[in-house]
Design a protein around this motif. Structure first.
Motif, mmCIF file in Angstrom:
data_model
loop_
_atom_site.group_PDB
_atom_site.id
_atom_site.type_symbol
_atom_site.label_atom_id
_atom_site.label_comp_id
_atom_site.label_asym_id
_atom_site.label_seq_id
_atom_site.Cartn_x
_atom_site.Cartn_y
_atom_site.Cartn_z
ATOM 1 N N HIS A 75 4.834 0.156 -0.094
ATOM 2 C CA HIS A 75 5.622 -0.382 1.159
ATOM 3 C C HIS A 75 4.752 -1.726 1.658
ATOM 4 C CE1 HIS A 75 3.669 2.905 3.047
ATOM 5 N NE2 HIS A 75 3.409 2.178 4.013
ATOM 6 N N HIS A 104 0.804 -1.307 0.170
ATOM 7 C CA HIS A 104 -0.158 0.107 0.102
ATOM 8 C C HIS A 104 0.707 1.195 0.179
ATOM 9 C CE1 HIS A 104 1.122 -0.194 4.018
ATOM 10 N NE2 HIS A 104 0.819 1.084 4.369
ATOM 11 N N ASP A 144 0.643 5.325 1.778
ATOM 12 C CA ASP A 144 0.068 6.271 2.750
ATOM 13 C C ASP A 144 -0.123 7.530 1.902
ATOM 14 O OD1 ASP A 144 -0.253 4.212 5.015
ATOM 15 O OD2 ASP A 144 1.794 4.435 4.961
ATOM 16 N N ARG A 203 2.666 10.719 11.478
ATOM 17 C CA ARG A 203 2.183 11.435 10.384
ATOM 18 C C ARG A 203 1.692 12.750 10.598
ATOM 19 N NH1 ARG A 203 -0.767 6.764 7.659
ATOM 20 N NH2 ARG A 203 0.499 4.881 8.478
#
Ligand SMILES: O=C(O)CCC(=O)C(=O)O
Ligand SMILES: [Fe+2]
Length: 257
Positions: free
Chosen positions: A236, A154, A156, A254
């Motif tokens: 990743h 995926h 992010d 994040r």
């Protein structure tokens, strides 16, 4: 848990954490040793930083024990390609107040406050200190209970993180492989879908150059940072590993813009 147990040091511990690659300074035995940081340029404005010994061995175990016991872990049901799945790892979400709510794979995690878990604020401070200019305001935690727990390929790349998110990932416990592979380019995707080069799309899409894939062993107490266009151009994963028997806890800091 008392605050004392979590009065954590960041300096090197020569007994628990020998580092044969660093020569001691006889003039100043107490000087804090610089920590090794490897920078991997992925090209086209994408970059990964890797610091294998970010937090000392014993401090990392103290954090591990605290998080394992005190975080309200859940295993939510998520939607992947229109199908419902139980997420193959435990998770929890922390965010500062007033931010856009995170939604991923059709799931909106409850946002806990940093104040409920003071050691997370200490780790956040450590991360901010090694990444000048960073200002993280949310955190996704993952707990992999063994080698069958994983995170699939995926990126992010949710809009709320902006076009070039910086994501700082701290790992405790069982070491696991962290893999990166380049997303197929848009033109390759079109060719692959139409199969106009005579090969089945599946087979061709597996061909990656060495420079289009990277593997990092994420050790107890390590830090890995993805930045620049890594989420736009790369995927990743932390794949299943039969031999990984013990628990791993991972924190991904994040910034929601
Ligand atoms: O566990 C890891 O190292 C990665 C977790 C991850 O990619 C994520 O939470 O988005
Ligand atoms: Fe991720």
């Amino acid at each position: 848990m008392s605050d004392n147990i979590l009065k954590l040091r960041t300096e090197h511990n020569p007994v628990n954490d020998p580092d044969p690659g660093t020569v001691p300074d006889p003039e100043n035995a107490t000087a804090e040793k610089p920590k090794k940081m490897v920078v991997v340029d992925l090209g086209n404005g994408s970059e990964v930083l890797h610091m294998p010994r970010f937090i000392s061995y014993q401090d990392s175990w103290n954090y591990f024990d605290y998080l394992d016991k005190n975080i309200p872990w859940t295993r939510p049901t998520i939607r992947v390609f229109a199908r419902l799945h139980v997420q193959p790892r435990d998770t929890c979400y922390i965010a500062s107040e007033g931010l856009t709510q995170l939604v991923y794979s059709g799931h909106q995690p409850h946002a806990y406050s940093w104040n409920e878990f003071p050691p997370l604020k200490d780790i956040l401070d450590l991360v901010h200190r090694v990444l000048p200019g960073s200002n993280f305001n949310s955190l996704l935690l993952n707990r992999y209970k063994g080698g069958n727990d994983y995170v699939g390929w995926h990126a992010d790349d949710e809009k709320l993180y902006g076009p070039t998110p910086e994501i700082a990932s701290v790992s405790f416990g069982c070491e696991r492989d962290f893999l990166l592979k380049k997303k197929p380019s848009k033109s390759a995707q079109v060719k692959s879908a139409t199969g106009n080069e005579g090969e089945p799309p599946r087979k061709r899409s597996k061909k990656l150059n060495n420079s289009d894939q990277h593997a990092f062993l994420l050790k107890h107490g390590s830090l890995l940072v993805m930045r620049g266009y890594t989420q736009r151009d790369w995927l990743h994963s932390v794949p299943k590993r039969v031999k990984a028997e013990s628990v791993r806890i991972n924190l991904t800091f994040r910034r929601i813009i």
